[in-house]
Design an enzyme around this catalytic site. Structure first.
Site, short mmCIF file in Angstrom:
data_model
loop_
_atom_site.label_atom_id
_atom_site.label_comp_id
_atom_site.label_asym_id
_atom_site.label_seq_id
_atom_site.Cartn_x
_atom_site.Cartn_y
_atom_site.Cartn_z
N HIS A 1 0.85 -1.20 0.00
CA HIS A 1 0.00 0.00 0.00
C HIS A 1 0.89 1.26 0.00
CE1 HIS A 1 -3.12 -2.66 2.25
NE2 HIS A 1 -3.61 -2.43 1.04
N SER B 1 -2.86 -7.96 2.42
CA SER B 1 -3.11 -7.94 3.87
C SER B 1 -3.48 -9.33 4.35
CB SER B 1 -4.24 -6.97 4.20
OG SER B 1 -3.91 -5.68 3.79
N ARG C 1 -1.73 -5.44 -8.78
CA ARG C 1 -0.60 -6.36 -8.62
C ARG C 1 -0.59 -7.25 -9.86
NH1 ARG C 1 -2.81 -7.89 -2.89
NH2 ARG C 1 -4.58 -7.76 -4.27
N LYS D 1 -17.99 -6.84 7.02
CA LYS D 1 -16.71 -7.51 6.73
C LYS D 1 -15.99 -7.84 8.03
CE LYS D 1 -12.69 -7.22 3.72
NZ LYS D 1 -12.06 -6.59 2.59
O1 PNS Z 1 -9.17 -2.96 0.30
P1 PNS Z 1 -10.43 -3.40 -0.40
O2 PNS Z 1 -11.27 -4.22 0.56
O3 PNS Z 1 -10.14 -4.12 -1.69
O4 PNS Z 1 -11.26 -2.07 -0.77
C1 PNS Z 1 -12.52 -2.15 -1.38
C2 PNS Z 1 -13.20 -0.76 -1.45
C3 PNS Z 1 -13.21 -0.09 -0.09
C4 PNS Z 1 -12.46 0.13 -2.41
C5 PNS Z 1 -14.67 -0.96 -1.98
O5 PNS Z 1 -15.27 -2.00 -1.26
C6 PNS Z 1 -15.53 0.30 -1.88
O6 PNS Z 1 -15.29 1.27 -2.54
N1 PNS Z 1 -16.57 0.25 -1.03
C7 PNS Z 1 -17.47 1.37 -0.81
C8 PNS Z 1 -18.87 1.05 -1.35
C9 PNS Z 1 -19.03 1.48 -2.78
O7 PNS Z 1 -18.85 2.61 -3.16
N2 PNS Z 1 -19.43 0.52 -3.67
C10 PNS Z 1 -19.73 0.80 -5.06
C11 PNS Z 1 -18.53 0.63 -5.96
S1 PNS Z 1 -18.18 -1.05 -6.23
#
Ligand code: PNS
Length: 166
Positions: free
Chosen positions: A21, A132, A94, A45
């Site tokens: 990150h 992670s 990645r 989650k």
């Molecule tokens: O680290 P992660 O878990 O891969 O991050 C995922 C994240 C936080 C980027 C994604 O789950 C997110 O944007 N969640 C907020 C809800 C949202 O906006 N959803 C619509 C777009 S898919």
């Protein structure tokens, strides 16, 4: 006329922050004036670290950097980005396996708000296999993850998993 500050959001679960990150954040700072690391509050989650712990570890890891801000958010990412006047959402890539879900997410975000661009940055080679979840798994069974996470995270990981090597 002074140029408008360009802010990008780097969203994620950050459970916990890894050196992968950090690599992405450093690359984002070459392009944007300011990066807001936005930790998603998602009650559905299962996470190892609480929101407070995750935010604190990130703050400790970027202590002193004026261009990196740390925050948490819930709800739609594009709404949060708009509220922060951000022009972009940063996501790290990645391997190819990241592509499909990221593509889907970016297209949904674009549908919801076409003014916020998704920007994908390639992680450094060293971090291609870092995640992670794999770090947590290794630490849980006593693996040495000390060179894969910032010091603040390593300390906290040893608290959660006493098997983790110093
Ligand atoms: O680290 P992660 O878990 O891969 O991050 C995922 C994240 C936080 C980027 C994604 O789950 C997110 O944007 N969640 C907020 C809800 C949202 O906006 N959803 C619509 C777009 S898919």
């Amino acid at each position: 006329m002074t140029a408008k500050k360009k802010t990008a959001i780097y969203p994620g679960s950050f459970d916990p922050l890894t050196n992968g990150h950090i690599d992405i954040i450093e690359r984002a700072l070459d392009i944007f004036d300011e990066v807001i690391i936005a930790v998603l509050h998602n009650p559905n989650k299962k996470v190892l670290f609480t929101m407070d712990e995750r935010v604190k570890m990130i703050k400790q890891s970027f202590n002193g950097s004026k261009s990196v801000l740390v925050d948490s958010f819930g709800g739609l990412l594009v709404d949060y980005a708009k509220m922060k006047n951000a022009v972009a959402i940063i996501r790290g890539m990645r391997a190819l396996s990241d592509f499909e879900s990221e593509f889907q997410m970016a297209l949904m975000n674009r549908k919801l708000n076409k003014e916020v661009q998704s920007v994908f940055l390639m992680t450094g080679f060293r971090w291609i296999f870092t995640s992670s979840s794999i770090i947590k798994e290794a630490a849980q069974f006593g693996g040495d993850i000390s060179d894969m996470v910032p010091r603040a995270v390593h300390i906290k990981m040893m608290e959660k998993y006493p098997e983790t090597k110093e």
